[in-house]
Design a protein around this motif. Structure first.
Motif, PDB file in Angstrom:
ATOM      1  N   ILE A  51       1.970   1.972  -3.430  1.00  0.00           N
ATOM      2  CA  ILE A  51       0.902   2.581  -4.225  1.00  0.00           C
ATOM      3  C   ILE A  51       0.828   4.076  -3.963  1.00  0.00           C
ATOM      4  O   ILE A  51       0.738   4.888  -4.888  1.00  0.00           O
ATOM      5  CB  ILE A  51      -0.451   1.909  -3.911  1.00  0.00           C
ATOM      6  CG1 ILE A  51      -0.508   0.518  -4.543  1.00  0.00           C
ATOM      7  CG2 ILE A  51      -1.616   2.773  -4.406  1.00  0.00           C
ATOM      8  CD1 ILE A  51      -1.724  -0.290  -4.156  1.00  0.00           C
TER       9      ILE A  51
ATOM     10  N   TYR B 272       0.833  -1.197   0.000  1.00  0.00           N
ATOM     11  CA  TYR B 272       0.000   0.000   0.000  1.00  0.00           C
ATOM     12  C   TYR B 272       0.871   1.252   0.000  1.00  0.00           C
ATOM     13  O   TYR B 272       0.593   2.227  -0.692  1.00  0.00           O
ATOM     14  CB  TYR B 272      -0.915  -0.014   1.221  1.00  0.00           C
ATOM     15  CG  TYR B 272      -1.952   1.081   1.237  1.00  0.00           C
ATOM     16  CD1 TYR B 272      -2.903   1.187   0.229  1.00  0.00           C
ATOM     17  CD2 TYR B 272      -1.990   2.003   2.273  1.00  0.00           C
ATOM     18  CE1 TYR B 272      -3.868   2.175   0.247  1.00  0.00           C
ATOM     19  CE2 TYR B 272      -2.956   3.009   2.303  1.00  0.00           C
ATOM     20  CZ  TYR B 272      -3.889   3.086   1.282  1.00  0.00           C
ATOM     21  OH  TYR B 272      -4.835   4.086   1.306  1.00  0.00           O
TER      22      TYR B 272
ATOM     23  N   GLN C 213      -6.002   1.414  -4.232  1.00  0.00           N
ATOM     24  CA  GLN C 213      -5.587   0.214  -4.951  1.00  0.00           C
ATOM     25  C   GLN C 213      -6.246   0.158  -6.332  1.00  0.00           C
ATOM     26  O   GLN C 213      -5.597  -0.183  -7.326  1.00  0.00           O
ATOM     27  CB  GLN C 213      -5.968  -1.030  -4.131  1.00  0.00           C
ATOM     28  CG  GLN C 213      -5.179  -1.173  -2.844  1.00  0.00           C
ATOM     29  CD  GLN C 213      -5.764  -2.220  -1.913  1.00  0.00           C
ATOM     30  OE1 GLN C 213      -6.955  -2.549  -1.982  1.00  0.00           O
ATOM     31  NE2 GLN C 213      -4.948  -2.742  -1.006  1.00  0.00           N
TER      32      GLN C 213
END
Length: 240
Positions: free
Chosen positions: A56, A53, A167
């Motif tokens: 990202i 994460y 995401q």
């Protein structure tokens, strides 16, 4: 160039609301591509716990401090951010600009009954926007990217909640060649009239986070995250 300041390993936009809104509206006006993340303490904690994460988030074009917790932490750590830049306000400014420029807007997320009310309400407030599509298929990356591309969307609002919305944006971002993508969390529920934003007094006192926690089904979990975030800031401060 918009100024950024690193905090918790993430490059946060460090600007006044006026400077930030002017900048991001120019990005929309000029048909540039961008991935916006609005980061509150809960999201920051997730990025510290989850390396995928975190990766990202670091691909985002801009990360804004969403919530007084992040800006207060920046001051405590000696690297102050100029202002809190709530995601719902950024999204609203983008919608106003999209209306002025007759832009094309794509909506993703939200229950069917919310989306029906949402489009009705937004069409009244922003009559010049072309609402060119909606999508609900989380995980259908290519199908979603094709829908956005064929709609020639200029602004894509994604209301899946963290971490799903970031995401999802990351999964389709490289598959399209235009558009500002921004995760808007529960904004669809607020704009459609299915839930209420914090009263003005809470917002004026910088206590919108308290209202959200007290009215959220997962309020206790969110409160635990805020306590963890505060303890993390205090620990970091003690090592400076």
């Amino acid at each position: 160039m918009i100024q950024t300041t690193e905090l918790f390993g993430l490059p946060f936009v460090n600007a006044t609301p006026s400077t930030w809104y002017t900048h991001i509206k120019t990005v929309l006006h000029d048909n540039e591509k961008a991935f916006l993340v609005t980061a509150n303490p809960e999201l920051v904690l997730r990025s510290l716990r989850d390396s995928e994460y975190n990766a990202i988030l670091k691909k985002a074009t801009f990360i804004t401090p969403d919530g007084i917790g992040v800006t207060a932490a920046s001051k405590r750590l000696g690297n102050p951010l100029q202002a809190t830049l709530p995601g719902i306000e950024t999204a609203r400014e983008l919608l106003r600009t999209a209306d002025n420029l007759h832009k094309r807007v794509f909506l993703l997320g939200g229950r069917p009954e919310v989306m029906k009310s949402l489009i009705k309400q937004l069409s009244i407030r922003f009559p010049n926007i072309q609402f060119v599509g909606t999508f609900h298929g989380f995980g259908k990356d290519q199908e979603a990217a094709d829908a956005i591309r064929s709609a020639h969307a200029d602004l894509i609002l994604v209301a899946l909640g963290a971490p799903k919305q970031e995401q999802w944006i990351a999964s389709v971002y490289d598959l399209v060649d235009r558009g500002i993508f921004i995760g808007v969390g529960g904004a669809f529920d607020v704009w459609s009239g299915h839930s209420k934003r914090a009263p003005k007094l809470f917002r004026k006192l910088k206590l919108e986070w308290l209202y959200r926690i007290s009215t959220h089904p997962r309020g206790f979990e969110k409160l635990k995250d805020l306590v963890l975030f505060a303890s993390l800031v205090l620990r970091k401060k003690s090592h400076i």
